[in-house]
Design a protein around this motif. Structure first.
Motif, PDB file in Angstrom:
ATOM      1  N   GLU A 412     100.362 -23.898  45.456  1.00 53.31           N
ATOM      2  CA  GLU A 412      99.492 -23.532  46.307  1.00 53.31           C
ATOM      3  C   GLU A 412     100.180 -23.929  47.252  1.00 53.31           C
ATOM      4  N   SER A 413     101.525 -23.783  46.914  1.00 52.02           N
ATOM      5  CA  SER A 413     102.384 -23.498  48.665  1.00 52.02           C
ATOM      6  C   SER A 413     102.673 -22.094  48.950  1.00 52.02           C
ATOM      7  N   GLY A 414     102.500 -21.246  47.982  1.00 51.28           N
ATOM      8  CA  GLY A 414     102.651 -20.341  47.551  1.00 51.28           C
ATOM      9  C   GLY A 414     103.767 -19.676  46.827  1.00 51.28           C
ATOM     10  N   ALA A 415     104.281 -20.476  46.149  1.00 48.08           N
ATOM     11  CA  ALA A 415     105.712 -20.037  45.387  1.00 48.08           C
ATOM     12  C   ALA A 415     105.574 -19.542  43.898  1.00 48.08           C
ATOM     13  N   ARG A 416     106.176 -19.025  43.563  1.00 46.79           N
ATOM     14  CA  ARG A 416     105.710 -18.046  41.661  1.00 46.79           C
ATOM     15  C   ARG A 416     106.774 -19.151  40.807  1.00 46.79           C
ATOM     16  N   GLU A 417     105.777 -19.516  40.045  1.00 45.11           N
ATOM     17  CA  GLU A 417     107.358 -20.649  39.478  1.00 45.11           C
ATOM     18  C   GLU A 417     106.490 -20.112  37.800  1.00 45.11           C
ATOM     19  N   MET A 418     107.422 -19.944  36.977  1.00 43.10           N
ATOM     20  CA  MET A 418     107.972 -19.445  35.796  1.00 43.10           C
ATOM     21  C   MET A 418     106.882 -19.953  34.828  1.00 43.10           C
ATOM     22  N   VAL A 419     106.195 -19.949  33.805  1.00 45.73           N
ATOM     23  CA  VAL A 419     105.356 -20.605  32.756  1.00 45.73           C
ATOM     24  C   VAL A 419     105.992 -20.590  31.947  1.00 45.73           C
ATOM     25  N   ALA A 420     107.205 -19.671  31.419  1.00 55.23           N
ATOM     26  CA  ALA A 420     107.550 -20.269  30.294  1.00 55.23           C
ATOM     27  C   ALA A 420     108.976 -19.662  30.674  1.00 55.23           C
ATOM     28  N   ALA A 421     109.684 -19.944  29.921  1.00 61.56           N
ATOM     29  CA  ALA A 421     111.449 -20.530  30.162  1.00 61.56           C
ATOM     30  C   ALA A 421     112.173 -19.143  29.385  1.00 61.56           C
ATOM     31  N   LEU A 422     113.399 -18.600  30.160  1.00 59.67           N
ATOM     32  CA  LEU A 422     114.085 -17.576  30.049  1.00 59.67           C
ATOM     33  C   LEU A 422     114.592 -17.438  28.960  1.00 59.67           C
ATOM     34  N   PRO A 423     114.575 -15.988  28.731  1.00 56.19           N
ATOM     35  CA  PRO A 423     115.020 -16.038  27.040  1.00 56.19           C
ATOM     36  C   PRO A 423     116.573 -16.521  27.428  1.00 56.19           C
ATOM     37  N   ALA A 424     117.511 -17.271  26.060  1.00 58.52           N
ATOM     38  CA  ALA A 424     118.520 -17.307  26.426  1.00 58.52           C
ATOM     39  C   ALA A 424     119.821 -16.275  26.581  1.00 58.52           C
ATOM     40  N   PRO A 425     120.785 -16.454  27.931  1.00 57.47           N
ATOM     41  CA  PRO A 425     121.504 -15.486  28.609  1.00 57.47           C
ATOM     42  C   PRO A 425     122.741 -15.026  27.101  1.00 57.47           C
ATOM     43  N   VAL A 426     122.378 -14.698  26.441  1.00 54.39           N
ATOM     44  CA  VAL A 426     123.665 -14.350  25.850  1.00 54.39           C
ATOM     45  C   VAL A 426     124.387 -12.756  26.272  1.00 54.39           C
ATOM     46  N   ILE A 427     125.204 -13.568  26.092  1.00 55.99           N
ATOM     47  CA  ILE A 427     126.980 -11.964  26.268  1.00 55.99           C
ATOM     48  C   ILE A 427     126.444 -11.583  25.176  1.00 55.99           C
ATOM     49  N   ASP A 428     126.559  -9.655  24.817  1.00 52.60           N
ATOM     50  CA  ASP A 428     126.323  -9.169  23.940  1.00 52.60           C
ATOM     51  C   ASP A 428     127.253  -8.357  23.570  1.00 52.60           C
TER      52      ASP A 428
END
Length: 828
Positions: A412-428
């Motif tokens: 309602e404030s206009g903020a954009r919220e993630m609905v799903a969690a981010l992928p794990a930040p794995v180092i390649d």
């Protein structure tokens, strides 16, 4: 409340980058600053990513405001001090360092010397003022904080290798362990500091090191090298060998000590339409040294020039003059770049004299080389523009700009919220990934989205509702959002390594969401005022904030304001007969709108009027007179029929010439405002729209990113505390504005008007605004008003020492060229 034009649910494309920590190290900037700077660089050289660490000097706990601004642009994750040893205390503060025996009695003579020798390498607290300076830098920046609240501590206060935050560089698999170029332990003074910053420090500096004696040939070689030219025959003293075993190597084939900290990393630079110029910082102070390093780490091309490099000689050396021009003209795209000269310690006249000698240098004149900027090169450091674009940092190779598609929703404030969690930040990188204690950080950016950056926002506000408590540490960074890769919540022993990494759901804050969050930090809430409710309603009708500002701050405004005019005489109110005064408003014919608008041609008026009609902000109809009560009224096109009902007495009338306002062959179409718009105009709600349109459309060489929130109230314990007309975020400038339709402030007493200024200062301080603005449509402020505003602004005692905004006084708002007086700059 900010209204978003986006759909409630969509996929958002975000950029994710992995990198090591960014760290600012505070150190003593007093008489022995060169030693402490080299000691700090030695400590940084033992940490993964330490080549990118900034240094910030203090004097008795006080940090120069120029460096605080530079630190905000550098945007550290951590601000740290470092321990001093017993030997260092005894060497630099021998008279004040008391050594006691086991009974607590002071020792003297040989007994004191023996006790010191026994504990010479023992680490003690940082020097006097270090922690105060660290706190000052932390308040100016937005580092990680453990919890919410005004007194939230940062994660780390001290610089330690092999800690949870700072993995040891030598322990990274594949780290370089051969010979390097570095600052020799015996090199002190200005040359030692310059070499240490450029190359790094591989072994601890000597306490007794002094300025090295360098002949002209050696100085020339050093200058070429410091300007990133690989030159042979550098002093062999600069070579460092593991275990002290020297081999026959050439200096030009040797990596820098800094390189040992960059295993698996690459230097990256974000794109910018207006790139920073090449910069040379002149002067011998610790502040000059630190400013040059901060600029180089943040924006790229910068060199520090102390007097030891001959900057005060009438004829500048070839390595110096040509090096500066190479610094400015050799870019990745081959385009010329401007040159900027500045200094913290030297007066402007001195810098201008250096500019004169550089311009007159015969090597430059003979070659005919020119730079992009024809104007003055010298600039005061307070006038530097610390942009958030075009910045650089060290990042994990091949993973500094991953593109992810994430489902998001608009709250309602206009903020954009993630609905799903981010992928794990794995180092390649397998070598990096096998290090069990490696700590890395993640930058999240929403392309094409305008995120309010920095300003000390507490991390919990950046998590979407429903996110598990403390999944990791997050902060409001120069990129958007940065967070640590490791999880902070409960981690079960023995789980997969990938499940030890944080996968938060984040919020991309709108301006309104940012204001809500900052108000919450000050234990306040925010609501839309009555005037703001009208603004919000019209914004929804028109389809967005931009359309609202264009409607009520654009070229149709003079005609819209006439629709609120009511007079006793039709001829007086609408002398051309192209409008009609009704009971509580006026209406205009299309020719009447055209004659009063500021559009270039009538076709533009037609387009704008049609858009307003579709939105319902304007209503088209016929002006009719009821035959029963004789009331003139606008009967809209939707309500018209052969028989129509009077809005006042409800009697039915025939649609014929007896009810037409003018007895002509056919009636004329007239246009009137929606009642909400009428009230907005009556309450001067168009003035914030005028300012919003001016700020959004201000001339610029590049597109302006802009958003605003109009007419909100901040409440404390549900009681209104202060109301604001406009809060705007233009590029990276946060503006709090009071908008007036007259040349005076509200209230009849000076104290009442002063209280109004005081409240606006409070809002600017709470939000850490860059500009506090008082704007009026009048051609000038009434006598004494500007002085009153300036006086209360200057005497306000709630400004943070690092965040005093500029005061702008605007007159002639709504004209083609409003006058803007910058009445007060941040303190020097």
């Amino acid at each position: 409340m900010t209204v978003s034009d986006a759909s409630p649910m969509k996929y958002s494309v975000i950029n994710r980058g992995l990198r090591p920590a960014r760290v600012a190290i505070v150190f003593d900037g007093g008489d022995n600053w060169s030693y402490w700077a080299r000691r700090a660089l030695f400590l940084a050289g033992q940490i993964w990513g330490g080549a990118g660490f900034a240094l910030v000097p203090h004097r008795a706990g006080v940090v120069d405001p120029i460096l605080l601004r530079a630190c905000r642009a550098y945007d550290p994750d951590y601000i740290v001090a470092f321990s001093h040893t017993v030997g260092e205390y005894c060497h630099f503060a021998s008279g004040s360092f008391i050594v006691n025996d086991d009974s607590g009695n002071p020792l003297t003579g040989e007994a004191r010397a023996a006790k010191i020798a026994e504990h010479v390498d023992e680490e003690l607290e940082p020097g006097p003022g270090a922690m105060e300076a660290r706190e000052a830098v932390a308040r100016a920046c937005s580092p990680y904080r453990l919890t919410g609240g005004d007194e939230s501590p940062e994660v780390s206060h001290f610089l330690e290798a092999s800690s949870a935050e700072f993995p040891a560089a030598e322990a990274i698999p594949g780290a370089y362990a051969g010979h390097v170029l570095h600052c020799p332990p015996s090199w002190g003074g200005l040359a030692g500091a310059a070499v240490a910053s450029h190359a790094g420090v591989a072994s601890p500096p000597d306490l007794t090191a002094v300025e090295p004696e360098l002949d002209k040939a050696t100085l020339r070689q050093l200058l070429y090298w410091l300007f990133d030219r690989r030159e042979p025959n550098l002093p062999r003293d600069l070579l460092w060998f593991p275990n002290g075993v020297a081999t026959g190597v050439l200096t030009e084939q040797s990596p820098l000590a800094h390189d040992r900290t960059t295993t698996g990393l690459v230097a990256v630079q974000s794109s910018a339409l207006d790139a920073w110029p090449a910069v040379a910082v002149l002067g011998d102070s610790a502040e000059d040294f630190a400013l040059a390093r901060l600029i180089r780490l943040t924006y790229g091309r910068c060199v520090w020039l102390p007097t030891v490099f001959g900057i005060d000689e009438e004829k500048l050396s070839h390595p110096l003059s040509s090096g500066l021009f190479d610094l400015a003209t050799k870019t990745a795209a081959g385009r010329p770049r401007s040159l900027l000269l500045t200094s913290v310690s030297r007066p402007v006249d001195n810098v201008l004299d250096f500019e004169r000698r550089l311009r007159d240098n015969e090597n430059i004149r003979i070659s005919g080389r020119l730079l992009a900027n024809d104007g003055p090169w010298a600039k005061a450091p307070l006038d530097l523009e610390w942009t958030r674009t075009g910045t650089g940092h060290f990042a994990v190779q091949e993973q500094f700009d991953d593109i992810l598609s994430i489902p998001t929703a608009i709250d309602e404030s206009g903020a954009r919220e993630m609905v799903a969690a981010l992928p794990a930040p794995v180092i390649d990188n397998q070598a990096l990934a096998t290090h069990p204690g490696l700590a890395w950080h993640i930058d999240i950016a929403w392309p094409q989205e305008h995120h309010v950056r920095g300003r000390g926002l507490h991390g919990p506000h950046l998590f979407a509702p429903g996110t598990s408590p403390q999944p990791t540490l997050a902060r409001n960074s120069r990129t958007g959002i940065s967070y640590r890769a490791d999880r902070f919540d409960f981690v079960v022993a023995g789980i997969q390594s990938v499940n030890r990494l944080a996968r938060p759901t984040l919020r991309h804050l709108s301006l309104r969401a940012f204001i809500d969050a900052k108000a919450d930090e000050h234990r306040m809430t925010v609501r839309t005022s009555d005037a703001g409710q009208r603004t919000a309603q019209l914004t929804r009708m028109l389809g967005g904030r931009t359309q609202f500002a264009e409607m009520f701050g654009g070229p149709l405004l003079p005609a819209l304001k006439m629709m609120g005019q009511v007079g006793n005489s039709i001829d007086k109110t609408f002398p051309d007969g192209d409008g009609v005064a009704l009971r509580d408003s006026g209406v205009l014919s299309f020719p009447g709108i055209c004659s009063r608008s500021e559009c270039d041609d009538n076709s533009d008026v037609r387009v704008r009027v049609d858009a307003a009609l579709r939105a319902g902000v304007l209503r088209r109809g016929l002006v009719l007179r009821c035959q029963t009560c004789q009331t003139k009224q606008l009967q809209t096109i939707d309500a018209l029929g052969q028989r129509w009902s009077c809005e006042r007495c409800n009697d039915t009338n025939d649609l014929d010439h007896t009810t037409w306002h003018h007895s002509t062959e056919e009636p004329t179409w007239f246009y009137g405002l929606h009642p909400v718009a009428q009230q907005l105009i009556a309450d001067h709600g168009d003035v914030p729209a005028l300012l919003a349109r001016h700020l959004a459309n201000a001339p610029s060489r590049r597109p302006v990113q802009y958003q605003d929130v109009m007419e909100i109230e901040l409440l404390e314990d549900n009681a209104p505390k202060v109301e604001t007309d406009l809060i705007a975020y233009r590029d990276d400038t946060l503006i709090v504005a009071e908008c007036k339709s007259s040349a005076v402030l509200g209230g009849t007493k000076r104290a009442t008007r002063g209280a109004e200024v005081h409240k606006k200062c409070q809002v600017a301080a709470w939000l850490r605004a860059d500009v506090l603005m008082f704007a009026t449509t009048a051609s000038e402020w009434r006598s004494g008003v500007a002085e009153l505003i300036k006086g209360y602004f200057q005497n306000y005692d709630g400004w943070p020492e690092h965040d005093v905004p500029e005061l702008h006084l605007v007159t002639g708002l709504g004209t083609a060229t409003p006058n803007i007086e910058v009445a007060e700059r941040s303190p020097k």
